[in-house]
Design a protein around this motif. Structure first.
Motif, PDB file in Angstrom:
ATOM      1  N   ILE A 311     -32.844 -13.261  39.820  1.00  0.00           N
ATOM      2  CA  ILE A 311     -31.795 -13.269  40.853  1.00  0.00           C
ATOM      3  C   ILE A 311     -31.168 -14.636  41.083  1.00  0.00           C
ATOM      4  CG2 ILE A 311     -32.717 -11.302  42.111  1.00  0.00           C
ATOM      5  CD1 ILE A 311     -34.074 -13.249  44.008  1.00  0.00           C
ATOM      6  N   VAL A 315     -31.058 -17.774  45.531  1.00  0.00           N
ATOM      7  CA  VAL A 315     -31.537 -16.571  46.214  1.00  0.00           C
ATOM      8  C   VAL A 315     -33.064 -16.536  46.194  1.00  0.00           C
ATOM      9  CG1 VAL A 315     -31.410 -14.061  46.307  1.00  0.00           C
ATOM     10  CG2 VAL A 315     -29.437 -15.371  45.545  1.00  0.00           C
ATOM     11  N   LEU A 319     -35.488 -16.468  49.515  1.00  0.00           N
ATOM     12  CA  LEU A 319     -36.495 -15.430  49.729  1.00  0.00           C
ATOM     13  C   LEU A 319     -37.868 -16.041  50.007  1.00  0.00           C
ATOM     14  CD1 LEU A 319     -35.578 -12.769  47.004  1.00  0.00           C
ATOM     15  CD2 LEU A 319     -35.349 -12.519  49.477  1.00  0.00           C
ATOM     16  N   GLN A 338     -36.380  -5.857  50.426  1.00  0.00           N
ATOM     17  CA  GLN A 338     -34.979  -5.432  50.340  1.00  0.00           C
ATOM     18  C   GLN A 338     -34.183  -5.854  51.573  1.00  0.00           C
ATOM     19  OE1 GLN A 338     -34.529  -1.245  49.648  1.00  0.00           O
ATOM     20  NE2 GLN A 338     -32.340  -1.248  50.080  1.00  0.00           N
ATOM     21  N   HIS A 359     -29.504  -4.061  52.702  1.00  0.00           N
ATOM     22  CA  HIS A 359     -29.878  -5.274  51.969  1.00  0.00           C
ATOM     23  C   HIS A 359     -29.859  -6.466  52.913  1.00  0.00           C
ATOM     24  CE1 HIS A 359     -25.557  -5.031  52.014  1.00  0.00           C
ATOM     25  NE2 HIS A 359     -25.548  -4.139  51.047  1.00  0.00           N
ATOM     26  N   ILE A 362     -30.919 -10.552  49.446  1.00  0.00           N
ATOM     27  CA  ILE A 362     -30.601 -10.220  48.053  1.00  0.00           C
ATOM     28  C   ILE A 362     -29.144  -9.782  47.896  1.00  0.00           C
ATOM     29  CG2 ILE A 362     -32.973  -9.589  47.511  1.00  0.00           C
ATOM     30  CD1 ILE A 362     -32.195  -6.673  47.767  1.00  0.00           C
ATOM     31  N   SER A 365     -27.090 -11.831  45.546  1.00  0.00           N
ATOM     32  CA  SER A 365     -27.290 -11.725  44.098  1.00  0.00           C
ATOM     33  C   SER A 365     -26.039 -11.190  43.421  1.00  0.00           C
ATOM     34  CB  SER A 365     -28.472 -10.804  43.802  1.00  0.00           C
ATOM     35  OG  SER A 365     -28.596 -10.571  42.421  1.00  0.00           O
ATOM     36  N   ALA A 380     -29.442  -2.394  45.449  1.00  0.00           N
ATOM     37  CA  ALA A 380     -30.322  -3.218  46.282  1.00  0.00           C
ATOM     38  C   ALA A 380     -31.753  -2.698  46.244  1.00  0.00           C
ATOM     39  CB  ALA A 380     -29.803  -3.245  47.716  1.00  0.00           C
ATOM     40  N   LEU A 383     -33.084  -3.516  42.730  1.00  0.00           N
ATOM     41  CA  LEU A 383     -33.290  -4.956  42.582  1.00  0.00           C
ATOM     42  C   LEU A 383     -34.491  -5.434  43.390  1.00  0.00           C
ATOM     43  CD1 LEU A 383     -32.257  -7.651  41.464  1.00  0.00           C
ATOM     44  CD2 LEU A 383     -30.746  -7.813  43.443  1.00  0.00           C
ATOM     45  N   ALA A 384     -34.696  -4.872  44.586  1.00  0.00           N
ATOM     46  CA  ALA A 384     -35.836  -5.274  45.409  1.00  0.00           C
ATOM     47  C   ALA A 384     -37.157  -4.936  44.728  1.00  0.00           C
ATOM     48  CB  ALA A 384     -35.748  -4.592  46.770  1.00  0.00           C
ATOM     49  N   CYS A 387     -37.657  -7.510  42.041  1.00  0.00           N
ATOM     50  CA  CYS A 387     -38.012  -8.805  42.622  1.00  0.00           C
ATOM     51  C   CYS A 387     -39.470  -8.826  43.063  1.00  0.00           C
ATOM     52  CB  CYS A 387     -37.102  -9.115  43.812  1.00  0.00           C
ATOM     53  SG  CYS A 387     -35.395  -9.506  43.378  1.00  0.00           S
TER      54      CYS A 387
END
Length: 450
Positions: A311, A315, A319, A338, A359, A362, A365, A380, A383-384, A387
């Motif tokens: 990401i 970012v 996080l 997320q 979201h 993220i 991203s 989202a 992607l979460a 991640c």
């Protein structure tokens, strides 16, 4: 005379007894030839005592000293005014820690009052040798023979304390990584503060210099370039063809540099040029921000390489900063990750029985930025989950490669493409249905008219 060697390491400090001095004397070549062979070197030195670090914080202080390139010395803990433990080298304060003194007293031969010690202690630093000798009245030496012995001890140290060292190194590695994460959190916070200051300075520079040269604001949009040009030009009435090479070096375009010169000669600005101290301050801040950003990128790639490859560095740093540490981020479920950063929106939605956010951090991203409005929540969620996997690989894994992160990134790309293709197909089918419906209506109207 008997001889002992004091060895310092991140695991603690160890005391070795040197054997066979009557046979080899202080022969450097004999020790040097036996260093590579543990069997031979083990006949020269024997581990007498080992004192591990009492806390992870104490061990972390020692390894940080090594990483910063300074001399590794033993440290003691003292309470400061805010009741926190402060660690300082004992020789810099003029007295020895009780922990280190008791370690020497317990493991070195006892010396009766009025008698001279019948042994000597070898250490790595001459300053450390002189201080120990003054503090506990033990003859110390730090010469080439001692250095060769310490080199051999360092080479075979894992064999001497193999079982204990593996546990210590694992715990120390986690503590050291947490310290690096701590610097990462401070760096991203400092970057946010710098961005606010840079925006404020940029606004003042443009506002002040626009009174003198308002046309430059429309020609040059880049803030850093604008500050550099305002320092070079200063008085617009003095602009001429001689300034074109200097302006071209900053702008990178000779035509635009000539445009600046022509605009300065025909400018409608008023007043004399003022001292643009804000311009130089802005240039310095932006240069420092660039260095800080490069440091952040290196630090994130060191702490969480797979998460950064997935990401992006900024970012990933946000996080980790929001979670508090990489360990906390790895422990979070993907649903928590997320919406990390959108806690206020989540609480507001629950209080008002509204829609919960899809979201949090993220959202910055590039995957979510490329997704359509209807697919942002789906991307989202996907992607979460990726991640969360990347964070766990970075925290629990032994390798520092980015293979997992790159593979997870390709999977998210495939998911994004598949959602886009589904959206295109649905759009085409919807258009076909509309066209078919309109044709049926036309046929019905023709039948009624006939």
């Amino acid at each position: 005379m008997a001889m002992y060697v004091l060895y310092e390491s991140s695991s603690g400090y160890a005391l070795f007894d040197v054997h066979g001095l009557d046979e080899i004397g202080q022969n450097v070549e004999s020790v040097r030839s036996s260093v590579s062979d543990l069997t031979r070197f083990g006949q020269i030195v024997k581990l007498t005592a080992f004192h591990p670090s009492q806390t992870a914080l104490d061990a972390l202080n020692q390894i940080n000293t090594v990483s910063e390139g300074t001399i590794l010395v033993f440290s003691f803990a003292c309470k400061s005014r805010n009741k926190k433990l402060a660690f300082l080298p004992f020789h810099s304060l003029g007295f020895m820690s009780e922990e280190f003194r008791s370690f020497l007293d317990l493991n070195l031969p006892k010396v009766k009052e009025g008698e001279e010690p019948k042994f000597s202690l070898g250490v790595s630093e001459t300053k450390l040798a002189s201080f120990i000798s003054e503090a506990v009245k033990i003859p110390c030496q730090s010469n080439e023979f001692v250095q060769e012995l310490l080199r051999g001890v360092h080479h075979h140290f894992d064999r001497f304390i193999n079982d204990f060292k593996q546990k210590v190194q694992l715990g120390l590695a986690h503590s050291y990584n947490r310290a690096k994460e701590h610097m990462l959190i401070h760096t991203i916070s400092l970057l946010d503060t710098l961005d606010k200051e840079i925006n404020s300075f940029a606004m003042r520079v443009r506002e002040w210099y626009s009174w003198h040269f308002p046309e430059l604001d429309k020609i040059v949009n880049d803030t850093y370039m604008y500050a550099q040009l305002s320092k070079i030009i200063e008085d617009k009435s003095k602009l001429s063809e001689e300034h074109v090479p200097m302006l071209t070096e900053v702008i990178g375009d000779e035509d635009k540099a000539r445009e600046v010169v022509e605009a300065g000669q025909a400018s409608m600005g008023q007043g004399d040029p003022i001292d643009m101290i804000f311009a130089q301050r802005l240039i310095d801040l932006m240069d420092y921000r660039k260095k800080l950003y490069d440091y952040l990128v290196d630090r994130v790639n060191d702490v969480a390489p797979n998460l950064a490859a997935l990401i992006g560095e900024m970012v990933a740093a946000r996080l980790i900063s929001r979670a508090g540490s990489l360990r906390n981020l790895a422990m979070f479920p993907s649903s928590t990750l997320q919406i990390l950063g959108a806690e206020k929106a989540l609480l507001r939605a629950r209080r008002r029985s509204g829609k919960t956010p899809k979201h949090g951090l993220i959202f910055n991203s590039w995957f979510i930025g490329r997704a359509s409005a209807r697919n942002k929540g789906r991307i989202a969620r996907s992607l979460a989950s990726k991640c969360s996997i990347a964070a766990r690989v970075d925290y629990f894994g032994d390798s520092s490669s980015t293979d997992f992160g790159e593979k997870l990134s390709r999977q998210v790309e495939e998911r994004l493409d598949s959602l886009h293709n589904v959206y295109v197909v649905e759009k085409v089918l919807e258009d076909d249905v509309i066209v078919d419906a309109s044709e049926e209506e036309i046929d019905e109207e023709e039948n009624q008219s006939s």
